[in-house]
Write a protein that holds these residues in place. Structure first.
Motif, PDB file in Angstrom:
ATOM      1  N   GLN A  27    -116.171 -47.658  22.904  1.00 16.72           N
ATOM      2  CA  GLN A  27    -114.766 -47.408  23.232  1.00 16.72           C
ATOM      3  C   GLN A  27    -114.165 -46.477  22.181  1.00 16.72           C
TER       4      GLN A  27
ATOM      5  N   TRP B   6    -111.344 -46.553  20.811  1.00 16.42           N
ATOM      6  CA  TRP B   6    -110.646 -47.341  19.799  1.00 16.42           C
ATOM      7  C   TRP B   6    -111.600 -48.194  18.964  1.00 16.42           C
TER       8      TRP B   6
ATOM      9  N   PHE C   4    -109.819 -53.288  14.821  1.00 14.83           N
ATOM     10  CA  PHE C   4    -110.038 -52.313  15.887  1.00 14.83           C
ATOM     11  C   PHE C   4    -111.229 -52.681  16.761  1.00 14.83           C
TER      12      PHE C   4
ATOM     13  N   ALA D 268    -110.318 -53.459  20.670  1.00 20.39           N
ATOM     14  CA  ALA D 268    -110.534 -52.146  21.280  1.00 20.39           C
ATOM     15  C   ALA D 268    -110.112 -52.125  22.749  1.00 20.39           C
TER      16      ALA D 268
ATOM     17  N   LEU E   9    -106.277 -52.312  23.053  1.00 18.10           N
ATOM     18  CA  LEU E   9    -105.644 -51.061  22.647  1.00 18.10           C
ATOM     19  C   LEU E   9    -105.868 -49.958  23.683  1.00 18.10           C
ATOM     20  N   ASN E  10    -107.000 -50.023  24.369  1.00 15.96           N
ATOM     21  CA  ASN E  10    -107.289 -49.023  25.401  1.00 15.96           C
ATOM     22  C   ASN E  10    -106.340 -49.157  26.598  1.00 15.96           C
TER      23      ASN E  10
ATOM     24  N   LEU F 162    -101.189 -45.643  16.442  1.00 16.88           N
ATOM     25  CA  LEU F 162    -101.579 -45.804  17.838  1.00 16.88           C
ATOM     26  C   LEU F 162    -101.268 -44.611  18.733  1.00 16.88           C
TER      27      LEU F 162
ATOM     28  N   GLN G 243    -101.561 -40.431  19.847  1.00 16.66           N
ATOM     29  CA  GLN G 243    -102.545 -39.355  19.816  1.00 16.66           C
ATOM     30  C   GLN G 243    -102.240 -38.334  18.724  1.00 16.66           C
TER      31      GLN G 243
ATOM     32  N   PHE H 289    -105.458 -41.369  14.230  1.00 13.12           N
ATOM     33  CA  PHE H 289    -106.627 -41.313  15.107  1.00 13.12           C
ATOM     34  C   PHE H 289    -106.454 -40.243  16.187  1.00 13.12           C
TER      35      PHE H 289
END
Length: 331
Positions: free
Chosen positions: A69, A71, A124, A128, A131-132, A205, A207, A211
């Motif tokens: 994933q 994340w 994370f 994951a 968060l996705n 969190l 874009q 990250f």
């Protein structure tokens, strides 16, 4: 020899010659790293070796096998790098007295940083999927989310201060302060501002946060080119490219300067670093240019510009090219 050549006093010229000799005699980055690895305790050396091999195997697995994933694999990539940074550059090494209490306290501090990094990695990996599916700017930030964001920002800032520069550390602090105080500024730089939870969400969190595209480019592309460049250079490929640049230009007018351009361009193909390029090729080309009649300023300028150009030569092309390609979506 050069239309840019200028007259300098004997004192000024000798000072420049002394500086040029000092720069040429400085060990390059690879030599410094080799010396540090040789002098560090065995437990740290083998821990770093295991981490480096494990990180490389992980990167090869997600590239050649089954990707994780987003994340999971991007934070894991970052956490590997952070732990290597703190083990390779511990604050305790700054203490000359190995038995001092301050040294023990610094090891506790470094242990806290490594522990915080492991906690961030666990968060994370275990969250994951959630968060996705999370909707940015809609789902609220929990106490755990904010805690992880604060720890992540703290360990990243400490890593920047420790291995990059204090100047970049101060610049980042300035822009983080702007996030809170920009609402009090008049004129075109004024904006609505944000609260602490929004700040943490944006940094961790979104874009456009930690990250975002640069780290994605590092995970997906840059890491593999840097590993290739390191293997090629340490196996003697760098010396071959430098010799090739010298041979191709030794019979032409202004040969040493052309040798600097050619060898820096060729070496830049595998190093992707302007600094490494200068420290490797400059040791040979700068003294040669000076012997041919170039002033120290001209010799340094030719080598610097050639090495900077070599940084963006394919296939390595430095981090900047991959980050720009990731941002604009061009393969």
């Amino acid at each position: 020899m050069s239309i840019f050549k200028k007259q300098t006093g004997a004192g000024g010229k000798s000072d420049l010659d002394a500086k040029a000799k000092a720069l040429a005699s400085e060990p390059d980055e690879d030599s410094k790293i080799a010396r540090m690895l040789k002098s560090m305790p065995r437990w740290r050396y083998w821990t770093l070796a295991v981490l480096a091999v494990t990180m490389t195997v992980f990167q090869l697995y997600i590239k050649l096998g089954t990707p994780l994933q987003p994340w999971a694999q991007i934070p894991l990539h970052l956490c590997y790098a952070l732990i290597i940074v703190f083990l390779f550059n511990p604050m305790a090494e700054k203490c000359k007295n190995k038995e001092s209490k301050a040294r023990q306290l610094w090891w506790i501090y470094d242990g806290f940083l490594i522990g915080a990094t492991l906690f961030i990695c666990w968060y994370f990996l275990s969250h994951a999927n959630a968060l996705n599916l999370r909707v940015y700017n809609v789902d609220p930030m929990t106490t755990l989310d904010i805690t992880v964001a604060v720890l992540l920002l703290f360990v990243l800032m400490e890593a920047v201060r420790r291995v990059v520069s204090l100047a970049l550390f101060v610049v980042i602090l300035f822009f983080m302060a702007y996030a809170f105080f920009g609402q009090y500024i008049s004129g075109i730089f004024r904006f609505a501002g944000m609260n602490f939870a929004q700040f943490c969400e944006t940094l961790m969190l979104s874009q456009n946060g930690i990250f975002g595209s640069p780290l994605s480019a590092s995970v997906g592309t840059l890491f593999y080119f840097m590993v290739f460049g390191a293997f090629f250079s340490n196996c003697g490929g760098g010396g071959v490219l430098i010799d090739a640049g010298m041979k191709l230009s030794d019979k032409t007018a202004g040969g040493p300067a052309k040798a600097a351009v050619l060898s820096s361009g060729l070496l830049g193909m595998i190093s992707g670093s302007a600094v490494a390029n200068v420290s490797t090729t400059g040791v040979l080309t700068i003294p040669l240019m000076k012997k041919a009649g170039y002033t120290p300023e001209e010799a340094g300028a030719v080598e610097s510009v050639a090495s900077t150009g070599g940084q963006i030569m394919p296939p390595i092309m430095g981090a900047g090219a991959f980050i720009m390609a990731e941002m604009i979506g061009i393969p």
